[in-house]
Design a protein around this motif. Structure first.
Motif: not given
Lengths: 486, 295
Positions: B250-259
């Motif tokens: 859930f924290f790793h999206g197609a365009r953004e990642t909440s590292w």
């Protein structure tokens, strides 16, 4: 022979027989006599007339395509029958709880106005979502409605419901309701196979503080690609970890996602996605690719490759990158996190005499062709892409809706940031190259990685020659894939 | 050349005929320095993970990269729980792990015992077929298996993720069979003379001697199930049934990642496997060595 040896022998024989059957050629033809008592010939074809531009001239092309016979429309459920439809989507990697809440809020709002329809929402991680949907559909367990970013020609696979009859029976005009890209992304060969979930466009975000410190004037609408390069060079100070441009590695920022290639007159694949020869091997394409490569390898104005690959467009948040091509998808992060002054400007056009072409994109809602609840699913689709839902979406800030009317109502068309995207969304738009063919990333995308490596690491500089060498196998790859589909 | 030079330095011929050698403590220290360097190399990614978990989002993008989070944001760990029901995901994963370990240990022991000890026609052919299934890529069986479970009405339940464990994993069966074959047959024969049946031999002779291999089966299963992303993704629909690996996704999206959140959640998800490793370490290494799988 001992019994167990005989059994072993028989097993091996059976396996060999199976192997030979599996590997055997075509079966011999067998004469069959069949008495035909009744025949019915159904010709279902569609004549498509398109106007295309060939060497500056408008040429009308007409072709006849076979279309599957229309299915009998599903019997609508009784009005008072409570039906549950399934709606699948993906998390976006940030503001997870907010995104989830938006989906539930939309489902609840729909249920309030449609009391006999329940919406079961499932949100999945973005990675692997396509596989999830396809596996479920193959097993007849697919969702009624879902959104994703299939290439437009995925419609040929047959698992998307053709929504054209539903739209024709409705009282809205899709061309008026959504931005041009919203319609383009949903249409394949003149038929609607989806409806737009959102609408985004590309623009250049710039760090005003860096411009001020370097005494470089801010870029303005109408600037050119040459201006862009000069500005990037002027703002790069590698010794102090300052870069004119952020992420372009892996091709996203420059080759495919942005309007640079369009503005330099380059198309990488044909509008229907089936041809790369005659597009990516043209002088314009070579020039566009060489421009991108030059920014990194020759001008050295881009952020370190590792940072680009890990953070993509958000490398702009470092505060050490002067300019970055972004879309509205990155706006929430910039709004929440940027600790410097920033603004956006339209992407540079080729020169003063040419109009800029926008890079725009959209996720798309699809209806499962095997849905058992098509009537209710359509009601939901129509609602979720309409004004009431789009207003809720706009207020949530999770993504920007595809409806110009909502942008105006929110005052976004006049907003200093969103207004730039508004202008881009109203410009001439095209389906992005990478979303024209379902085989793009397997066949064409690899070319950019190859050229990148050879140019930046192996010192090969003749981009046109490299493309001339790499395009024919890519075309063969596309041809093979499309042929295997028939 | 370098080796010769080193040997010369360490074995200088002294005037009275004795050889001068580098003191033992220094020789030991040199080994430690080399080992420490390796430790640093292997720990750096882990350190980077911890540091990222403690950074603010802005610090993530700092150029040059910030090695030390300043200030450390412990709030990121709480934020994970606010963004997704992480505790629920951990519980779901633990449930799956429990049943899978139980299933694998039971089925693997029984099947491996059959292949290792019982003589029956076609045993080797069957074993070859079993090994052959290892060569079939998961992607090939994905859709047929999904259709099968869908027809059984098991989609969106844990059954497709648990029941296959009770039919054994080819790799683990192979591992157990090899281990059992190292146990002398004399023990079985002695037990038979004493009147023990097949299952009694298994229960009282083979299983106690196979504990290291069984620990290995358990640990492998634990790790596979804990980290499995595709299985839960394909079979589960209800987010309340999702597992830790899906939660991380859930924290790793197609365009953004909440590292920062992804790393914080990953760190927390590592705790159970690390505890397991610490507890089972000795037996695990013994099992690896005995099964011939030690690296």
């Amino acid at each position: 022979m001992k019994p167990h040896k005989a059994l072993k022998f028989a097993t091996i024989l059976a396996l060999l027989a199976l192997f030979m059957v599996a590997c055997g050629g075509e079966p011999e033809s067998v004469e069959v006599t069949r008495v035909v008592t009744e025949t019915e010939v159904v010709e279902v074809t569609r004549v498509i007339t398109e106007t295309i531009e060939v060497e500056g001239e408008q040429v009308e092309v007409t072709r006849v395509v076979e279309v599957p016979a229309e299915e009998e429309p599903q019997e609508p459920p009784a009005e008072d029958e409570v039906v549950t439809i399934t709606w699948w989507g993906t998390e976006r990697g940030r503001d997870t709880a907010t995104t989830r809440e938006l989906h539930f809020q939309l489902a609840r709002a729909f249920e309030e106005s449609h009391p006999n329809t329940r919406v079961a929402v499932s949100l999945f991680p973005s990675g692997g979502f396509g596989d999830r949907v396809l596996t479920a559909i193959a097993a007849g367990e697919g969702p009624d409605v879902y959104y994703h970013f299939w290439a437009t020609d995925i419609a040929t696979q047959g698992f998307l419901e053709d929504l054209t009859p539903y739209i024709e029976a409705s009282d809205f005009d899709p061309q008026e309701r959504w931005f041009p890209i919203g319609n383009q992304r949903a249409v394949y060969e003149g038929r609607y196979y989806g409806l737009p979930r959102d609408a985004t466009a590309g623009a250049i975000a710039y760090n005003m503080d860096m411009f001020d410190a370097a005494g470089v004037p801010y870029p303005e609408e109408g600037w050119t690609i040459a201006d862009y390069r000069e500005t990037a060079i002027a703002l790069t100070d590698r010794d102090n970890d300052q870069y004119g441009v952020g992420a372009i590695v892996g091709s996203p920022g420059c080759f495919q996602w942005s309007s640079f290639s369009y503005n330099m007159g380059a198309e990488f694949v044909s509008p229907d996605g089936s041809e790369v020869a005659g597009y990516l091997d043209t002088p314009e394409a070579a020039e566009a690719v060489a421009f991108c490569l030059g920014l990194t390898a020759d001008d050295q104005v881009t952020a370190p490759a590792g940072m680009q690959e890990q953070f993509g467009e958000l490398v702009f948040l470092s505060g050490n990158v002067a300019m970055q091509h972004i879309s509205t998808w990155e706006l929430p992060a910039l709004n929440e996190q940027a600790e410097f002054n920033w603004a956006v400007v339209a992407p540079p056009r080729f020169d003063e005499n040419t109009e800029g072409i926008a890079w725009t994109d959209s996720y798309v809602y699809y209806m499962n062709a095997e849905s058992q609840n098509k009537v209710r699913a359509w009601e939901f689709l129509e609602w979720i892409t309409g004004p009431e839902a789009n207003q809720i979406i706009a207020e949530s800030g999770v993504w920007t809706p595809p409806q110009p009317e909502i942008w105006e109502a929110m005052g976004w068309s006049e907003d200093p940031i969103l207004g730039v995207f508004w202008n881009e969304l109203n410009k001439e738009a095209r389906v992005p190259n990478y979303l024209r063919s379902q085989y793009y990333f397997d066949c064409v995308g690899t070319i950019f990685d190859d050229v990148w490596t050879r140019y930046t690491e192996l010192g090969e500089t003749d981009v046109a020659a490299m493309l001339a060498e790499l395009v024919p196998p890519a075309q063969a790859c596309l041809d093979d894939n499309y042929a295997s589909q028939e | 050349m370098q080796a010769e030079l080193d040997a010369t330095r360490e074995n200088v011929q002294l005037g009275d005929g004795r050889r001068w050698q580098l003191p033992r403590i220094l020789r030991g220290a040199r080994a430690y320095v080399v080992l420490l360097l390796f430790v640093l190399v292997f720990l750096t990614p882990f350190y980077w993970m911890v540091a990222t978990a403690l950074k603010s989002e802005v610090q993530l993008f700092a150029l040059p990269p910030a090695w030390v989070p300043s200030p450390p944001i412990f709030e990121n760990f709480m934020q994970v729980f606010r963004e997704v029901p992480f505790g629920r995901f951990v519980l779901n994963s633990a449930t799956l792990v429990f049943w899978n370990v139980l299933g694998q240990v039971l089925s693997t022991t029984l099947i491996a015992y059959g292949f290792a000890r019982l003589r029956f026609p076609g045993r080797n052919v069957l074993f070859l077929i079993l090994l052959g299934t290892l060569m079939v890529p998961d992607q090939v069986t994905l859709v047929p298996q999904f259709i099968l479970f869908a027809k059984l009405g098991w989609v969106n339940t844990y059954l497709p993720l648990i029941l296959p464990a009770f039919t054994g994993s080819p790799f683990l069966i192979f591992l157990m069979r090899q281990y059992m074959m190292t146990i002398p047959l004399d023990l079985d024969e002695a037990a038979t003379i004493d009147g023990a049946g097949r299952l009694q031999i298994l229960r009282y002779i083979i299983v106690p001697l196979c504990v290291p291999a069984l620990v290995l089966v358990g640990v492998f299963t634990f790790t596979w199930v804990w980290n499995d992303f595709m299985g839960p993704l394909i079979y589960l629909t209800d987010p309340a049934k999702f597992t830790v690996s899906l939660g991380l996704g859930f924290f790793h999206g197609a365009r953004e990642t909440s590292w920062h959140l992804l790393m914080a959640a990953s760190l927390m998800s590592m705790i159970p496997p690390v505890i397991l490793f610490l507890v089972a370490q000795r037996r695990l290494l013994g099992g690896l060595a005995a099964a011939g799988l030690k690296g």
